[in-house]
Design an enzyme around this catalytic site. Sequence first.
Site, short mmCIF file in Angstrom:
data_model
loop_
_atom_site.label_atom_id
_atom_site.label_comp_id
_atom_site.label_asym_id
_atom_site.label_seq_id
_atom_site.Cartn_x
_atom_site.Cartn_y
_atom_site.Cartn_z
N GLU A 1 -0.85 -39.62 15.78
CA GLU A 1 -1.15 -41.18 16.10
C GLU A 1 -0.49 -41.44 15.46
OE1 GLU A 1 -3.52 -38.59 17.43
OE2 GLU A 1 -3.18 -38.83 19.04
N HIS B 1 -13.11 -40.82 25.38
CA HIS B 1 -12.92 -41.55 26.26
C HIS B 1 -12.66 -43.01 27.26
CE1 HIS B 1 -11.53 -37.18 25.13
NE2 HIS B 1 -10.52 -37.53 26.03
#
Lengths: 342, 382
Positions: A76, A143
């Site tokens: 990322e 998540h």
Amino acid sequence: MSTATKKEHKSNRPARGGVATFIEAIRQGIWEEMERDPTVFVIGEDVGAYGGAFKVTDGLLDEFGEGRVIDTPISEAAIVGAACGAALMGMRPVAEFQFIDFISPGFDMLTNYAAKCRYRWGAGLPTVFRGPCGAGVHSGPFHSVNAEAFFLNTAGLKIVEPSTAYDAKGLIKAAIRDPDPVLYFEHKKLYRLPRLREELPEDDYIVEIGKARTARAGRDLSIITFGAQVLNALDAAAELEREGLDVEVIDLRTLAPMDKEAILASVKKTNKVLILHEAARTGGIGGEIAATIAEEAFEWLDAPVVRVASIDTPVPYSPPLEEYHLPQIKDVLEAARKLAAY
Amino acid sequence: MKTETKRKGASKQGAAKGRKDAGANGANGVTSSPSTAADGELICTTETTLGAEQLLELYRYLLLTRLVEERLVNLYRQTKVVGGVFRSLGQEATAVGTCYALESRDFIAPLIRDLGAVLVKGIRPREIFAQYMAKAWGPSEGRDLNIHFGNMEKGFIGPISHLGDMIPVMTGIALGARMQQKEIVALAYIGDGGMSTGAFHEGLNFAAVQRLPVIIIAEHNWYAYSTPTRLQTAVENLADKAAGYGIPGHIVDGNDIIACYEVTKRAADYARSGGGAVLIEAKTYRRKGHAEHDDQRYISAEELEMWEKRDPVDRFTRHLLTQEIATQAQLDAIVADVQREIDEDVAWAEESPMPDAEKVAYGVFDNSIVPPAFRPKIFGDK
Ligand SMILES: Cc1ncc(C[n+]2csc(CCOP(=O)(O)OP(=O)(O)O)c2C)c(N)n1
Ligand SMILES: [Mg+2]
């Protein structure tokens, strides 16, 4: 045991307008912007052949090719940093985080590089950083995050989070055309929710960043919220109407820069405020909204400002735990009734 | 034996042009040529210090892993599993064989697909079932998913989802142990995808300069979700990266359970005796999608078929029989025993209640110091 499952796959260009789900609206928006502007490109993990973990970028690879739909390594920091660099060169990246939880390895790049470029040397970064956020689907601590408060305290990052298909499309287009970094959060619970299917205009449109919307007008109290919690607020408002309470629901849509005018106008109209968000209560965006109201509309208040949010724990996996953790409609109802009776 | 993935536009792959897909230099091309039985079918390496009893124990763990996962898929289809199921079908030998080389005092940090390693470490299937079903009797009492938990006594450091993050943690495990004169090995699993993270690099670099006994098992299963390795790294072998850290790198056939054991055993001896960190690349293959929902549209049927022929369970079974280490009857008895254990443990997990809602508020901090995080009172509440 045969596992050979290769399927012929072709994802068609989305309709221009027409009846669309929330996710289809985002996909339409990205697609149209890529058609309109050759500098727009998509970058992220599994955004190409797979079409993204939730299929937001489905079909883009076939249409626009690997030059403009880039599958990255799992990094990322590289996604954010490279998006910034490409933006400096005049491109307009739309970067995807597979889940917003995975924005964290890109945090340094976002808060230190992306956020401060224009301020330090006048270099604007027309970049979009988007991905699925939010809880309520039993995905556990890694998540499910709602990350807005992590970024709210960093000047230089715009933050948007739509709650309707119309806004989802209008805001992604506005974000792509925006001259500065925009974090675009998509609550995953909304993606395919039948309730959010709506007719979208055929013509090109944007939803201006920085503008809240009145999701429901009312006189007795205001619920200020955004994202998936808008639905909870509307459901609570419908129930409260049966009890004779006329509730206003403000959907912020943009969290930074916040639409103070819209918030204050609603406060001045109803004089009672309930702030509802899904992220944990402590240090959440609700505190910022409440402080703004206290500073700028104190004399208009007939009751203390109330926050309804998640409790201060990680998001747990098991349904009964997650339900207790998250704000529920019954929590909104209870708080609203007390507020009305105050 | 060049296998083309059928991905549309793969030939236009810019920087990746000409690089190989799964199997083109697959498990069998890299190490010394694999052992075969008289009929030419693959078996495992015959060079081993493991005796028959240990080999059969290894077989039991391998089967347990496969059958626990198969049962999890059944439970998933019955909607009894709350989250997703992430299979290790086709690569089970890597987790089982490598972990079997450790001592009980050693530590592992598995990934989601390393159920086999967790079972070798002594975690019972019932804990796995209860955990997947989000039950109160599961080791995290419903707070986290799948193998996201831990057990310090058993040397099991549970992972988080964020890939790469466990590498620095395992470096710290080794560091902490060394400070206490404990001669343990810290073994961490990482995927071909997870190796691209900054955390992986930073953690391994630290372990390397400190000469800490950290073993990295790089599970090269050719995909990270849908992304092929050629878009993940420009090196030919993941083990080539070891040179960049100044540590030894080894390549092993990840579908040869005995080879996985042997290479890890040697690495553990080396690490434990002061040699420092080691990187082992296990070449294997993920035959299922990323999780049960994944349709594997990015994978060709030929590629899957090729790897089905290299199935690690079939291969080890053939090894045990052709090398006359076990009879079919002995193996059948092991399978029956594993099935019985699974049936019992599923029944146990099904019996567990769901967790109490208010339990969620406890344990963010030490509750003797900081009160639990109950839902805040709104004015007027007592
Ligand atoms: C930092 C981070 N980014 C993204 C993800 C989402 N994600 C989960 S698994 C996965 C692919 C992992 O591939 P690999 O490391 O090769 O392991 P495998 O699944 O093949 O065992 C991705 C991208 C993640 N878990 N962590
Ligand atoms: Mg992989």
